[in-house]
Design an enzyme around this catalytic site. Structure first.
Site, PDB file in Angstrom:
ATOM      1  N   ASP A   1       0.834  -1.202   0.000  1.00 50.01           N
ATOM      2  CA  ASP A   1       0.000   0.000   0.000  1.00 50.01           C
ATOM      3  C   ASP A   1       0.872   1.256   0.000  1.00 50.01           C
ATOM      4  OD1 ASP A   1      -2.209  -1.633   0.184  1.00 50.01           O
ATOM      5  OD2 ASP A   1      -2.402  -1.417   2.353  1.00 50.01           O
TER       6      ASP A   1
ATOM      7  N   ASP B   1      -0.395  -3.454  -4.520  1.00 51.85           N
ATOM      8  CA  ASP B   1      -1.705  -3.605  -3.890  1.00 51.85           C
ATOM      9  C   ASP B   1      -2.429  -2.270  -3.970  1.00 51.85           C
ATOM     10  OD1 ASP B   1      -3.827  -4.826  -2.663  1.00 51.85           O
ATOM     11  OD2 ASP B   1      -2.919  -4.938  -0.700  1.00 51.85           O
TER      12      ASP B   1
ATOM     13  N   ASP C   1      -5.489   2.635   1.477  1.00 46.09           N
ATOM     14  CA  ASP C   1      -6.307   1.622   2.138  1.00 46.09           C
ATOM     15  C   ASP C   1      -6.574   1.971   3.599  1.00 46.09           C
ATOM     16  OD1 ASP C   1      -6.370   0.201  -0.179  1.00 46.09           O
ATOM     17  OD2 ASP C   1      -5.421  -1.610   0.618  1.00 46.09           O
TER      18      ASP C   1
ATOM     19  N   ARG D   1     -11.695  -0.309  -7.258  1.00 48.44           N
ATOM     20  CA  ARG D   1     -11.529   0.227  -5.899  1.00 48.44           C
ATOM     21  C   ARG D   1     -11.244   1.726  -5.915  1.00 48.44           C
ATOM     22  NH1 ARG D   1      -8.265  -4.453  -2.433  1.00 48.44           N
ATOM     23  NH2 ARG D   1      -9.571  -6.185  -3.111  1.00 48.44           N
TER      24      ARG D   1
END
Length: 526
Positions: free
Chosen positions: A161, A190, A194, A243
């Site tokens: 992340d 990734d 997040d 996302r």
């Protein structure tokens, strides 16, 4: 429809002319301190001020950032860390001290509070080094670039992340940053932004998220529901697979963002999540809003958006796009003031303001401004989750001491949930026996009762299993059909609300102590 030619011309004009036309307010350059003040949900819950009022130090390495944290009098002593140059694995070592908990190869903001990290001078680039927040409060990150952080391959950092937050993080404002990767999960990357495991009151503003398989998520699984609320405004989401963001059970305010080249899905609202989606510009993208890859629906309130070259998938069991003609499926209350720019202005406005090294420019609100009236909302820490539902939140009465009257509608119904702990099943919560139970796979989760046809429910009784009394903390009861929150509260017992006709009712545990175990989830007409 395509955006007007005039707007396209603005997007390619010189920055100075653009600022004059679309209403951009510029900060002095170069930025030598954090500018502006936290807005959106980061302005709630006491506000977000970072290291304001504390010592200001300079850092040109990751090790120096850690040293600044570790040299404070305490883990809560305010500090502003001005960063310049390139932060990489070679200059990011672990530093020890009573006021820090750091690690090599990642900028670690763990068990700390009252910190600002701001890029200054010619810029600050975190190259393959992520920024990790864990059990951190009141943090500002501004005017930095974080790129190519990997979770596999070499070198790895922060689980892949760019900025990752987890476990008791609250009040974070991330502003004028550029977060980017060079591919998706198969290339070792990734998420860019997040939030999980109890991350709350966050704002991402005037930033760029691009060239990644995953933009960011709120909630790591369908049982990780105690995150949010989050605000996303004046950001560019570009060349992402999905996302943007993924919301699991969380509330988000998404306004004045530019979505460009979203390949699979954009705002993916799941597991009871809610998004207020205002005046965004969606361009040359697919499935920019809806519920995707799950049968656990989310809900949205939409207004003022432009859909320019957007394609939509056909609806299916695990695919529920909001388009091709998006309409609201819920309402979401926003407790803070904000000004909406007209959606047609957004591409040019975001191009002139978003990302690191843009002078921390912001909109001055003159681009077809619309100023909503803030809706009533909490000024202190509310129960996580949306602020929709009845005009007054029902207060659960004490746990029943005798069997309630009427037919228990759960008997003979179906059940499902977000996950189940070892040896338990969903059906154990509706079998009429308190000697069996369902428990989530973690400290939070959802158990649902469902019927083949619409059934009127006005009362729920939650009975805990023997030996686990008092484990259930905060919760909410949700009409799964519409997303309306019927009741919120804490602890097991009897829950009353206005009689509602529905086919599926969710009991969502948002917080707990120990392991929550629901022996029975009884439902009654009234």
């Amino acid at each position: 429809m395509r955006r007007p030619l005039a707007a396209r011309a603005l997007a390619t004009g010189a920055a100075a002319a653009l600022a004059a036309v679309i209403g951009v307010q510029a900060a002095a350059l170069p930025a030598q301190a954090a500018t502006g003040s936290a807005n959106g949900f980061a302005s709630q819950n006491g506000g977000t001020t970072g290291g304001a009022g504390g010592q200001t130090v300079r850092a040109t390495t990751g090790t120096a950032i850690h040293q600044a944290l570790c040299s404070r009098a305490s883990a809560a002593t305010p500090i502003v860390i001005e960063v310049s140059g390139t932060i990489d694995h070679g200059n990011t070592a672990k530093v020890s001290g009573d006021s820090c908990s750091t690690a090599a190869g990642v900028v670690e903001l763990k068990e700390i509070s009252n910190v600002t990290i701001v890029g200054v001078g010619s810029g600050a680039v975190f190259d393959q080094v992520g920024i990790h927040l864990r059990d951190a409060q009141n943090v500002i990150i501004q005017n930095v670039t974080v790129r190519n952080v990997k979770k596999s391959g070499s070198p790895t950092s922060n689980g892949g992340d760019a900025i990752g937050m987890e476990s008791g993080v609250s009040n974070v404002w991330v502003d004028h940053v550029t977060l980017e990767a060079s591919g998706g999960e198969s290339e070792g990357y990734d998420g860019l932004f997040d939030m999980k495991a109890g991350t709350r009151y966050v704002t991402l503003s005037y930033s760029i998220l691009r060239n990644s398989g995953r933009g960011g998520l709120v909630g790591s699984s369908d049982s990780d529901l105690a995150n949010g609320p989050v605000t996303y405004h004046h950001n560019l989401f570009q060349n992402l697979d999905s996302r943007a963001p993924l919301l699991r059970g969380a509330t988000a305010h998404v306004y004045n963002n530019h979505y460009l080249g979203i390949k699979e899905s954009g705002i993916n609202v799941r597991a009871g999540g809610r998004a207020k989606v205002d005046n965004n510009y969606f361009e040359d993208s697919k499935d920019v809003l809806g519920t995707f890859y799950t049968d656990l629906p989310g809900y949205w309130q939409v207004s003022g958006n432009v859909f320019d070259g957007v394609t939509w998938s056909a609806a299916g069991e695990d695919t529920r796009p909001a388009g091709p003609n998006p309409t609201s499926t819920t309402t979401v209350s926003i407790p803070y003031g904000y000004t909406l720019d007209g959606a047609s202005c957004v591409p040019a406005l975001v191009r002139a303001t978003a990302g690191a090294n843009t002078g921390n420019r912001v909109s001055d609100g003159s681009c077809s401004p619309q100023t909503p009236t803030p809706t009533a909302g909490p000024t202190a820490s509310p129960t996580p989750g949306p602020t929709v539902g009845p005009t007054a939140s029902p207060t659960p009465s004490p746990a029943p001491t005798s069997s309630p009257t009427g037919q228990n509608l759960s008997i003979g119904a179906g059940a499902d949930g977000s996950g189940k702990g070892g040896g338990t099943s969903y059906g154990n919560a509706i079998d009429g026996s308190t000697s069996t139970w369902w428990q989530p796979s973690g400290s939070t989760g959802r158990i649902s009762v469902k019927w083949e046809s619409a059934t009127t429910v006005g009362r729920v009784v939650v009975r805990e299993a023997s030996g686990s009394a008092g484990a259930i903390g905060s919760w909410r009861v949700v009409n799964n059909d519409t997303g309306a929150v019927l009741a919120t509260g804490t602890g097991a017992g009897t829950i009353r609300f206005a009689a509602t006709s529905l086919r599926k009712l969710n009991f969502e545990i948002l917080g707990s102590s120990g392991t929550p175990r629901v022996a029975e989830l009884e439902t009654y007409a009234g």
